[in-house]
Design a protein around this motif. Structure first.
Motif, PDB file in Angstrom:
ATOM      1  N   PHE A  47     -36.644  66.168  21.547  1.00  0.00           N
ATOM      2  CA  PHE A  47     -37.699  66.934  22.762  1.00  0.00           C
ATOM      3  C   PHE A  47     -38.886  66.156  22.708  1.00  0.00           C
ATOM      4  O   PHE A  47     -39.399  65.294  21.590  1.00  0.00           O
ATOM      5  CB  PHE A  47     -38.006  68.448  22.223  1.00  0.00           C
ATOM      6  N   THR A  48     -39.719  65.997  23.869  1.00  0.00           N
ATOM      7  CA  THR A  48     -40.994  65.499  23.649  1.00  0.00           C
ATOM      8  C   THR A  48     -41.933  66.832  23.954  1.00  0.00           C
ATOM      9  O   THR A  48     -41.912  67.310  25.195  1.00  0.00           O
ATOM     10  CB  THR A  48     -41.147  64.577  24.812  1.00  0.00           C
ATOM     11  N   VAL A  49     -42.917  66.936  23.045  1.00  0.00           N
ATOM     12  CA  VAL A  49     -43.508  68.592  23.067  1.00  0.00           C
ATOM     13  C   VAL A  49     -44.978  68.124  23.301  1.00  0.00           C
ATOM     14  O   VAL A  49     -45.599  67.097  22.753  1.00  0.00           O
ATOM     15  CB  VAL A  49     -43.367  69.293  21.903  1.00  0.00           C
ATOM     16  N   PHE A  50     -45.578  68.582  24.380  1.00  0.00           N
ATOM     17  CA  PHE A  50     -46.854  68.527  24.731  1.00  0.00           C
ATOM     18  C   PHE A  50     -47.774  69.869  24.055  1.00  0.00           C
ATOM     19  O   PHE A  50     -47.527  71.036  24.518  1.00  0.00           O
ATOM     20  CB  PHE A  50     -47.194  68.375  25.930  1.00  0.00           C
ATOM     21  N   ALA A  51     -48.174  69.766  22.761  1.00  0.00           N
ATOM     22  CA  ALA A  51     -48.715  70.909  22.227  1.00  0.00           C
ATOM     23  C   ALA A  51     -50.196  71.289  22.297  1.00  0.00           C
ATOM     24  O   ALA A  51     -51.051  70.546  21.739  1.00  0.00           O
ATOM     25  CB  ALA A  51     -48.268  70.733  20.534  1.00  0.00           C
ATOM     26  N   PRO A  52     -50.310  72.568  22.748  1.00  0.00           N
ATOM     27  CA  PRO A  52     -51.822  72.892  22.781  1.00  0.00           C
ATOM     28  C   PRO A  52     -52.358  73.236  21.534  1.00  0.00           C
ATOM     29  O   PRO A  52     -51.793  73.911  20.952  1.00  0.00           O
ATOM     30  CB  PRO A  52     -51.798  74.071  24.068  1.00  0.00           C
ATOM     31  N   THR A  53     -53.652  72.922  21.229  1.00  0.00           N
ATOM     32  CA  THR A  53     -54.192  73.350  20.048  1.00  0.00           C
ATOM     33  C   THR A  53     -54.612  74.761  20.241  1.00  0.00           C
ATOM     34  O   THR A  53     -54.688  75.534  21.287  1.00  0.00           O
ATOM     35  CB  THR A  53     -55.398  72.416  19.812  1.00  0.00           C
ATOM     36  N   ALA A  79     -37.121  68.183  27.553  1.00  0.00           N
ATOM     37  CA  ALA A  79     -35.719  68.167  26.670  1.00  0.00           C
ATOM     38  C   ALA A  79     -35.003  66.704  26.876  1.00  0.00           C
ATOM     39  O   ALA A  79     -35.242  66.168  28.039  1.00  0.00           O
ATOM     40  CB  ALA A  79     -34.638  69.198  27.169  1.00  0.00           C
ATOM     41  N   GLY A  80     -34.278  66.421  25.892  1.00  0.00           N
ATOM     42  CA  GLY A  80     -33.484  65.133  26.028  1.00  0.00           C
ATOM     43  C   GLY A  80     -34.001  63.776  25.938  1.00  0.00           C
ATOM     44  O   GLY A  80     -33.312  62.719  26.193  1.00  0.00           O
ATOM     45  N   ALA A  81     -35.398  63.639  25.609  1.00  0.00           N
ATOM     46  CA  ALA A  81     -35.878  62.481  25.608  1.00  0.00           C
ATOM     47  C   ALA A  81     -36.866  62.268  24.635  1.00  0.00           C
ATOM     48  O   ALA A  81     -37.569  63.408  24.228  1.00  0.00           O
ATOM     49  CB  ALA A  81     -36.529  62.087  26.756  1.00  0.00           C
ATOM     50  N   ASN A  82     -37.083  61.441  23.507  1.00  0.00           N
ATOM     51  CA  ASN A  82     -38.168  61.192  22.677  1.00  0.00           C
ATOM     52  C   ASN A  82     -39.159  60.127  23.296  1.00  0.00           C
ATOM     53  O   ASN A  82     -39.094  58.989  23.002  1.00  0.00           O
ATOM     54  CB  ASN A  82     -37.497  60.635  21.438  1.00  0.00           C
ATOM     55  N   VAL A  83     -40.123  60.734  24.192  1.00  0.00           N
ATOM     56  CA  VAL A  83     -41.030  60.064  24.865  1.00  0.00           C
ATOM     57  C   VAL A  83     -42.355  59.519  23.850  1.00  0.00           C
ATOM     58  O   VAL A  83     -43.041  60.559  23.770  1.00  0.00           O
ATOM     59  CB  VAL A  83     -41.531  60.536  26.145  1.00  0.00           C
ATOM     60  N   ARG A  84     -42.416  58.337  23.376  1.00  0.00           N
ATOM     61  CA  ARG A  84     -43.510  58.048  22.833  1.00  0.00           C
ATOM     62  C   ARG A  84     -44.625  57.498  23.557  1.00  0.00           C
ATOM     63  O   ARG A  84     -44.436  56.931  24.689  1.00  0.00           O
ATOM     64  CB  ARG A  84     -42.959  57.243  21.550  1.00  0.00           C
ATOM     65  N   SER A  85     -45.925  57.189  22.875  1.00  0.00           N
ATOM     66  CA  SER A  85     -47.124  56.837  23.593  1.00  0.00           C
ATOM     67  C   SER A  85     -46.731  55.248  24.364  1.00  0.00           C
ATOM     68  O   SER A  85     -47.144  55.046  25.498  1.00  0.00           O
ATOM     69  CB  SER A  85     -48.205  56.841  22.805  1.00  0.00           C
ATOM     70  N   GLY A  86     -45.778  54.576  23.689  1.00  0.00           N
ATOM     71  CA  GLY A  86     -45.676  53.136  24.169  1.00  0.00           C
ATOM     72  C   GLY A  86     -44.579  53.541  25.105  1.00  0.00           C
ATOM     73  O   GLY A  86     -44.490  52.303  26.009  1.00  0.00           O
TER      74      GLY A  86
END
Length: 622
Positions: free
Chosen positions: A517-523, A549-556
């Motif tokens: 998962f790539t999660v955009f987590a609100p504070t 879902a289905g992807a590990n999207v890092r900043s790079g």
């Protein structure tokens, strides 16, 4: 030298009267022994007591004393008789005293008389009369205490007991017990102890079994002998000549770089006076030496008193508590080399399960890594109880779990730690290191599950923090729960949406679900900016709109304008660079812009988290 006052001289006269007035009627009912030799003659006939005889004669050179006559007269005495070796040990500790010949003034001879009368009791006391904890008053006026635990021991005013090596040597006027130490009363220590004791360097110079240590002190930093003559106080662990022979293994002191040799020697010096009884009272633990380890911190030293008193698992005290003017010396049987991370782990039996796991099946990956002196490490080391409690619920590879306890490239002491993320040696993929969340709000906790119980064990190549739980490989849920900045998000995923098991969905790993998962987590602040948190029916799609879902999207992996479809079904758009302090800006499904990504790449085993300063809203019209 302080001058003996009138009271001291009266005391000596009183003791002489006490000697000569004792009779056979005061022997506690014991029958006189069938021997013609009195106590003095018995000592003269015993080769290992020749120094005691000489001491009695030396004391009698003062007109105040007549000890030989007193102990030769009829009476009923008990004498604790120090051996020649015991007197030699005493001279080793005394500054300016190499033999009895140095007691060459009336003042010193009267001093010697006080010491000798501290070894005499005015009644016959056989070994069968002694009991554990018994207090016996000597003719000097002070008490000695008897211990019968593992032998017969006599406690004086120092921290080292004398042991009876031969009991019940009968004489015509009493009984002699041969002991391995000269007893010292408190009166002696108070009067002249701070004057006649040698500094540590001089004590080493006077010990024929510490010649290699003296040579090493001279060969190393030229200031070391001077330092150990200083005020201190110091505790010195002094390796014997045999210990140095084993350490050098055929090499010469000159073969060791001066700075290394200096640091090795400093690894045997502790600031302050630490006696064997102090260590035994603590049982086991860490102290620091004057050697310099990683981060320019003082090196840690592990002590264990479960059997003998030992250090770093390699060196054992053979002679404890040799008192010096500026501290105390313990003679040890091995040189204590400078410990790296692996050495410290092996030395502490509380880490035996960790060591077993690290080396299971002959694995050398970790020992090779953590012995590397060219790299710095911070290791969070689970104790044996932590391993015993760990069930590995997700069936993760144990080597990956162990890697998750190691931070490579930094020495992070407890004072350096803050609420933050660091990367461990464990990996999501071949080049994506897992994150570790450190929280210092109440002690130091790691990923919300493991707490530091012993901090800052300093090695040559890093630092160890002992922890109370094994740190399993984290999921994105692990970080959400561990980081207090996400407490509202966790509440939304659990309490506020009971009909959807977000925790199970987002805990999937190894391809068991929709991971990675790539999660955009609100504070918490992001949620607080909403007018209110929506009810469950509206909240569920909002939460889904934060997960790809289905992807590990890092900043790079991000590029300007990249779009990603979320679990909710709508896409989000990411623009680079972000405005202001934002790493990037996000446009949500509803078209809201300027939502900032504040932090990136919190890497879990089943995905990655990027931190948002706003809540993403999906398109509610489709």
């Amino acid at each position: 030298m302080k001058t003996f006052n009138t009271i001291t001289r009266i005391t000596l006269l009183f003791l002489f009267v006490a000697f000569t007035s004792c009779s056979d009627d005061d022997n506690g009912g014991n029958m006189p022994p069938e021997t013609e030799l009195n106590i003095v003659e018995t000592a003269q006939a015993t080769a290992e007591l020749s120094s005691l005889v000489s001491a009695l004669q030396k004391a009698d050179e003062s007109p105040s004393n007549n000890l030989v006559t007193a102990l030769s007269a009829e009476g009923s005495f008990t004498v604790f008789a120090p051996t020649n070796a015991a007197f030699d040990d005493l001279f080793t500790q005394l500054d300016g005293f190499d033999s009895l010949d140095d007691f060459n003034t009336q003042q010193l001879q009267d001093l010697l008389a006080i010491i000798l009368t501290y070894h005499v009791v005015g009644a016959e006391t056989y070994s069968t009369d002694l009991s554990n904890g018994q207090s016996i008053t000597t003719l000097q006026g002070s008490d000695v205490t008897i211990s019968t635990d593992g032998g017969v021991f006599i406690s004086d005013a120092t921290s080292v007991d004398a042991q009876v090596t031969t009991a019940d040597v009968e004489a015509s006027n009493g009984v002699v017990h041969i002991i391995d130490k000269v007893l010292l009363p408190q009166a002696i220590i108070d009067e002249i102890g701070d004057i006649i004791l040698k500094p540590i360097t001089d004590l080493v110079m006077g010990n024929e079994n510490l010649e290699s240590l003296l040579a090493a002190l001279i060969a190393a930093d030229g200031d070391l002998p001077t330092v150990l003559r200083g005020d201190g106080p110091f505790t010195v662990l002094a390796p014997t000549d045999e210990a140095f022979d084993a350490f050098l293994d055929g090499a010469a002191l000159a073969d060791i770089p001066t700075d290394v040799l200096t640091n090795v020697l400093l690894n045997h010096v502790i600031s302050g006076e630490v006696y064997a009884a102090d260590l035994v009272g603590l049982g086991a633990g860490y102290t620091n030496t004057l050697a310099v380890g990683a981060g320019e911190r003082n090196m840690s030293l592990y002590f264990d008193t479960s059997s003998d008193v030992s250090f770093n698992g390699v060196s054992t005290v053979s002679t404890p508590d040799v008192k010096a003017l500026n501290g105390v010396v313990h003679i040890v049987d091995a040189v204590i080399d400078l410990p790296n991370i692996v050495d410290h782990a092996v030395a502490n039996p509380g880490f035996s399960s960790l060591v077993a796991a690290l080396t299971d099946g002959g694995n050398t990956t970790f020992t090779d890594l953590l012995s590397n002196e060219e790299e710095d490490f911070t290791v969070f080391a689970p104790g044996n109880d932590a391993f015993a409690a760990f069930t590995n619920p997700n069936g993760n590879d144990i080597n990956a779990i162990l890697s998750n306890h190691v931070v490579v490239g930094t020495t992070a002491f407890s004072s350096d730690l803050t609420n933050s993320y660091v990367n461990t040696a464990a990996e999501f993929d071949t080049d994506e290191n897992l994150s570790l969340y450190i929280n210092t709000d109440d002690g130091v906790t790691l990923n919300g599950t493991s707490s530091v119980v012993t901090a800052d064990v300093v090695a040559t190549n890093g630092v160890i923090h002992a922890v109370d739980a094994v740190i399993d490989l984290p999921t994105v849920v692990t970080f959400a729960v561990a980081d207090p900045n996400f407490s509202t998000l966790v509440q939304a995923l659990t309490e506020l949406t009971p009909s959807t098991d977000f925790v199970s969905v987002l805990s999937a790993q190894g391809g068991a679900g929709s991971d990675p998962f790539t999660v955009f987590a609100p504070t918490n602040d992001a949620f607080a900016a909403l007018a209110s948190i929506p009810e469950e029916a509206d909240l569920i799609p909002i939460l889904q709109h934060h997960v790809v879902a289905g992807a590990n999207v890092r900043s790079g992996d991000l590029t300007d304008g990249i779009m990603a479809t979320t679990l909710e079904g709508d896409a989000i758009t990411i623009n680079l660079p972000g405005t202001g302090d934002n790493v990037a800006d996000v446009t949500d499904g509803a078209g809201n812009t300027g939502i900032g990504i504040d932090a990136v790449d919190v890497q879990a085993i089943n995905g990655v988290i990027h931190v948002l300063d706003g809540v993403l809203i999906p398109d509610t019209t489709n």
